[in-house]
Structure formats: C-alpha cells, structure tokens
Motif scaffolding. Structure first.
Motif, PDB file in Angstrom:
ATOM      1  N   UNK A 232       0.809  -1.218   0.000  1.00 15.82           N
ATOM      2  CA  UNK A 232       0.000   0.000   0.000  1.00 15.82           C
ATOM      3  C   UNK A 232       0.843   1.270   0.000  1.00 15.82           C
ATOM      4  N   UNK A 233       2.143   1.137   0.247  1.00 14.46           N
ATOM      5  CA  UNK A 233       2.998   2.315   0.350  1.00 14.46           C
ATOM      6  C   UNK A 233       4.380   1.996  -0.207  1.00 14.46           C
ATOM      7  N   UNK A 234       4.697   2.481  -1.415  1.00 12.17           N
ATOM      8  CA  UNK A 234       6.009   2.185  -1.999  1.00 12.17           C
ATOM      9  C   UNK A 234       7.135   3.054  -1.457  1.00 12.17           C
ATOM     10  N   UNK A 235       6.846   3.896  -0.441  1.00 13.67           N
ATOM     11  CA  UNK A 235       7.852   4.827   0.080  1.00 13.67           C
ATOM     12  C   UNK A 235       8.083   4.685   1.585  1.00 13.67           C
ATOM     13  N   UNK A 236       8.307   3.480   2.115  1.00 17.59           N
ATOM     14  CA  UNK A 236       8.472   3.368   3.564  1.00 17.59           C
ATOM     15  C   UNK A 236       9.726   4.060   4.100  1.00 17.59           C
ATOM     16  N   UNK A 237      10.845   3.992   3.369  1.00 15.47           N
ATOM     17  CA  UNK A 237      12.058   4.654   3.835  1.00 15.47           C
ATOM     18  C   UNK A 237      11.902   6.172   3.807  1.00 15.47           C
ATOM     19  N   UNK A 238      11.122   6.658   2.848  1.00 19.86           N
ATOM     20  CA  UNK A 238      10.873   8.099   2.736  1.00 19.86           C
ATOM     21  C   UNK A 238       9.933   8.576   3.834  1.00 19.86           C
ATOM     22  N   UNK A 239       8.768   7.953   3.931  1.00 21.10           N
ATOM     23  CA  UNK A 239       7.796   8.397   4.929  1.00 21.10           C
ATOM     24  C   UNK A 239       8.260   8.096   6.340  1.00 21.10           C
ATOM     25  N   UNK A 240       9.091   7.056   6.504  1.00 18.71           N
ATOM     26  CA  UNK A 240       9.636   6.768   7.814  1.00 18.71           C
ATOM     27  C   UNK A 240      10.531   7.876   8.338  1.00 18.71           C
TER      28      UNK A 240
ATOM     29  N   UNK B  79       9.979  -4.242  -5.920  1.00 17.50           N
ATOM     30  CA  UNK B  79       8.544  -4.203  -5.672  1.00 17.50           C
ATOM     31  C   UNK B  79       7.880  -5.337  -6.452  1.00 17.50           C
ATOM     32  N   UNK B  80       6.917  -5.991  -5.835  1.00 16.47           N
ATOM     33  CA  UNK B  80       6.294  -7.147  -6.462  1.00 16.47           C
ATOM     34  C   UNK B  80       5.142  -6.787  -7.382  1.00 16.47           C
ATOM     35  N   UNK B  81       4.881  -7.673  -8.317  1.00 16.07           N
ATOM     36  CA  UNK B  81       3.744  -7.533  -9.220  1.00 16.07           C
ATOM     37  C   UNK B  81       2.577  -8.371  -8.712  1.00 16.07           C
ATOM     38  N   UNK B  82       1.367  -7.914  -8.983  1.00 15.09           N
ATOM     39  CA  UNK B  82       0.181  -8.694  -8.674  1.00 15.09           C
ATOM     40  C   UNK B  82      -0.232  -9.546  -9.866  1.00 15.09           C
ATOM     41  N   UNK B  83       0.106  -9.071 -11.073  1.00 22.68           N
ATOM     42  CA  UNK B  83      -0.220  -9.793 -12.301  1.00 22.68           C
ATOM     43  C   UNK B  83       0.981  -9.718 -13.244  1.00 22.68           C
ATOM     44  N   UNK B  84       1.389 -10.859 -13.770  1.00 21.50           N
ATOM     45  CA  UNK B  84       2.529 -10.886 -14.685  1.00 21.50           C
ATOM     46  C   UNK B  84       2.120 -10.533 -16.115  1.00 21.50           C
ATOM     47  N   UNK B  85       0.883 -10.841 -16.480  1.00 17.71           N
ATOM     48  CA  UNK B  85       0.429 -10.558 -17.848  1.00 17.71           C
ATOM     49  C   UNK B  85       0.319  -9.053 -18.072  1.00 17.71           C
TER      50      UNK B  85
ATOM     51  N   UNK C 237      -0.810   0.759 -10.642  1.00 20.28           N
ATOM     52  CA  UNK C 237      -1.243   0.354 -11.982  1.00 20.28           C
ATOM     53  C   UNK C 237      -0.231  -0.588 -12.640  1.00 20.28           C
ATOM     54  N   UNK C 238       1.055  -0.269 -12.502  1.00 21.12           N
ATOM     55  CA  UNK C 238       2.096  -1.086 -13.145  1.00 21.12           C
ATOM     56  C   UNK C 238       2.128  -2.490 -12.560  1.00 21.12           C
ATOM     57  N   UNK C 239       1.927  -2.614 -11.263  1.00 26.19           N
ATOM     58  CA  UNK C 239       1.978  -3.960 -10.663  1.00 26.19           C
ATOM     59  C   UNK C 239       0.753  -4.788 -11.029  1.00 26.19           C
ATOM     60  N   UNK C 240      -0.252  -4.139 -11.600  1.00 27.87           N
ATOM     61  CA  UNK C 240      -1.441  -4.838 -12.112  1.00 27.87           C
ATOM     62  C   UNK C 240      -1.362  -5.081 -13.617  1.00 27.87           C
ATOM     63  N   UNK C 241      -0.211  -4.795 -14.207  1.00 25.88           N
ATOM     64  CA  UNK C 241       0.013  -5.136 -15.604  1.00 25.88           C
ATOM     65  C   UNK C 241      -0.221  -4.018 -16.599  1.00 25.88           C
ATOM     66  N   UNK C 242      -0.604  -2.835 -16.145  1.00 27.49           N
ATOM     67  CA  UNK C 242      -0.860  -1.732 -17.079  1.00 27.49           C
ATOM     68  C   UNK C 242       0.452  -1.083 -17.521  1.00 27.49           C
ATOM     69  N   UNK C 243       0.454  -0.557 -18.738  1.00 29.11           N
ATOM     70  CA  UNK C 243       1.585   0.197 -19.243  1.00 29.11           C
ATOM     71  C   UNK C 243       1.394   1.661 -18.861  1.00 29.11           C
ATOM     72  N   UNK C 244       2.315   2.201 -18.081  1.00 29.39           N
ATOM     73  CA  UNK C 244       2.142   3.510 -17.459  1.00 29.39           C
ATOM     74  C   UNK C 244       3.244   4.463 -17.904  1.00 29.39           C
TER      75      UNK C 244
ATOM     76  N   UNK D 273      12.664   1.850  -7.753  1.00 21.96           N
ATOM     77  CA  UNK D 273      11.939   0.583  -7.611  1.00 21.96           C
ATOM     78  C   UNK D 273      10.629   0.622  -8.393  1.00 21.96           C
ATOM     79  N   UNK D 274       9.973   1.783  -8.410  1.00 24.86           N
ATOM     80  CA  UNK D 274       8.729   1.933  -9.171  1.00 24.86           C
ATOM     81  C   UNK D 274       9.017   1.897 -10.668  1.00 24.86           C
ATOM     82  N   UNK D 275      10.051   2.607 -11.099  1.00 26.19           N
ATOM     83  CA  UNK D 275      10.402   2.619 -12.519  1.00 26.19           C
ATOM     84  C   UNK D 275      10.832   1.247 -13.006  1.00 26.19           C
ATOM     85  N   UNK D 276      11.425   0.450 -12.111  1.00 32.14           N
ATOM     86  CA  UNK D 276      11.872  -0.890 -12.496  1.00 32.14           C
ATOM     87  C   UNK D 276      10.706  -1.814 -12.853  1.00 32.14           C
ATOM     88  N   UNK D 277       9.488  -1.428 -12.503  1.00 28.11           N
ATOM     89  CA  UNK D 277       8.315  -2.212 -12.891  1.00 28.11           C
ATOM     90  C   UNK D 277       7.924  -1.963 -14.346  1.00 28.11           C
TER      91      UNK D 277
END
Length: 261
Positions: free
Chosen positions: A17-25, A65-71, A93-100, A133-137
């Motif tokens: 739910x939060x891709x920025x734990x080191x930042x927000x921490x 960061x993990x994906x929820x859908x590989x397709x 969106x990216x972890x659900x397979x969308x092109x962003x 990490x987000x861009x790597x998706x």
C-alpha cells in the motif's frame, strides 16, 4: 524464517500500500502513534521507526517491488505529475500489468518530496532508490514535459486509455496584508524549492518565518544553517504548533528563536 526473510516479508506487506516506507519513515509526523491502543499497556508501536528501518533494509538488499499480475494489459495509463501521489498511482497500476507513462514538468521526479523537504530530513539517494523501484516495474518517466506547453491535455487523452492528474499543491501561502508581497518576501515552498534545486538564495542576515507548520520549521532551519539569525513568529501556543514536535526542538537547538502568541 531467518531475520532477513522476516524483514523482507514485513517490508512487502507495507509496500503493498505504500512504496515509500524509507521516505515516509523519515518525514511522516506519525499521528497514529498517539492513538495506538498499545500505549495503554506499555508504549505505542513505533510504526515510523519500523517503516524507516524496513525501507532502508529493502534498499540495501535490493528488494524489488512485487507484481500482482505478470500478464501485460493493452491499456495505456497516463499520469501527470511525478510527486508522491502520481508515483504511488503509477506503481499500483504497473503492478497490475498496465503500461504507465508519467509526465512531469520538472527535471527530476519526486514532487514536493524532492523540492519541498530539505536533504537533512530526506536524503536524495533514499528518495531516488524508492522511485527507481517503481520505474523498475516498467513505468516510463518523461521529465521536462509541461502539460499545456509541451503537450496538450487532448493529446494525452488520445494517447492513453485513462489519465490520472497528480499535480499537487504547488502554490505557497502568502500573507494577505500590505507588504505581504515583494522583495525579500518568500513563500515557504518557493524558498525550499530553490534550496533543493541548489539555486543561490539571498535571504539576508536576519530572517523572520511566519507560521508554525513543518514548512515553516524546515525553512527556518535551512535559513539558520545558511548563517542567518532566524525568528519564527507563531500566533498560537507551542502545543498548538502543527509541526512535528522533535523538529521544533531541533530548530531551537540550532539557534532559531521562537516567538509565540
């Protein structure tokens, strides 16, 4: 589980739910800790410190960061604004397979995390690592693109199935009184933005900061570190200041004067 495996699993739960734990921490005022029911037994859960620790661990360990859908889906999603809102949406969106594709007018991604928070609170390399990490998706990032100047909203609509506007709150507050604008008067966001971009800022030998929020404290500490004598003027009491309490303490330790009421 080994300790490292447990850390990785804990980080992945937060990152869902939060891709920025080191930042927000590092920068979140963590009001949730004040209401943690664990405080009735011994002490509140230190969620802020835990997020920072796990986020830093994931950066050092190179955890992706993990994906929820590989397709891969056919739909293309456009995001205007590479701040925390736009980046978080792009991640989900990216972890659900969308092109962003993200579009941002500035030269670096991060929005107010990049240009509104001083480096001593949020090191640039920590923010860079979590954005990467987000861009790597597979998220595409286009910087230096201002909607309305370099590309029209109609063009973006034609290129994408859906658009997300995460343009943020870029306008700083000003004093609605005579003399509230003009030479020597800065908004907090403008002042911090210039400092974070590495631009020269001639603030003078004496600086007055009006306000008691985090932007005010950050501005005061930056001015103080630049060598100025700094005074914060706040209309209410110390307990009513919305800034993070320990940040106020740090400002006072650095020599900032606080004038209340």
């Amino acid at each position: 589980l080994s300790r490292e495996e447990a850390y990785a699993r804990a980080w992945s739960i937060i990152a869902d739910v939060n891709p920025f734990p080191a930042t927000l921490g590092r920068i979140c005022p963590h009001p949730c800790e004040e209401h943690c029911n664990r405080g009735g037994l011994d002490e509140p859960l230190a969620i802020n410190a835990m997020e920072r620790f796990l986020g830093d661990f994931a950066i050092r360990a190179g955890l992706p960061l993990g994906r929820l859908e590989e397709a891969r889906r056919e739909e293309r999603i456009g995001v205007v604004g590479a701040g925390p809102s736009g980046l978080s949406f792009a991640y989900q969106m990216a972890r659900r397979g969308y092109r962003v594709t993200i579009y941002d007018a500035r030269e670096r991604a991060g929005g107010m995390l990049r240009y509104g928070v001083p480096d001593y609170r949020l090191p640039q390399d920590v923010l860079d690592a979590e954005i990467q990490k987000i861009l790597d998706l597979g998220v595409e990032l286009k910087l230096g693109v201002e909607v309305g100047r370099d590309v029209s909203l109609e063009q973006l609509r034609s290129l994408h199935s859906s658009l997300y506007l995460g343009i943020g709150a870029q306008q700083g507050q000003v004093l609605q009184l005579p003399g509230g604008e003009g030479p020597g008067v800065w908004s907090g966001t403008e002042y911090l933005g210039r400092i974070n971009r590495g631009e020269p800022v001639e603030a003078g030998a004496r600086v007055t900061v009006v306000g008691g929020g985090n932007t005010a404290i950050d501005s005061a500490r930056c001015a103080r570190r630049g060598g100025a004598d700094v005074t914060i003027l706040y209309r209410r009491s110390r307990d009513e200041m919305p800034a993070i309490a320990h940040e106020i303490d740090d400002a006072l330790e650095e020599g900032v004067e606080l004038v209340l009421l």
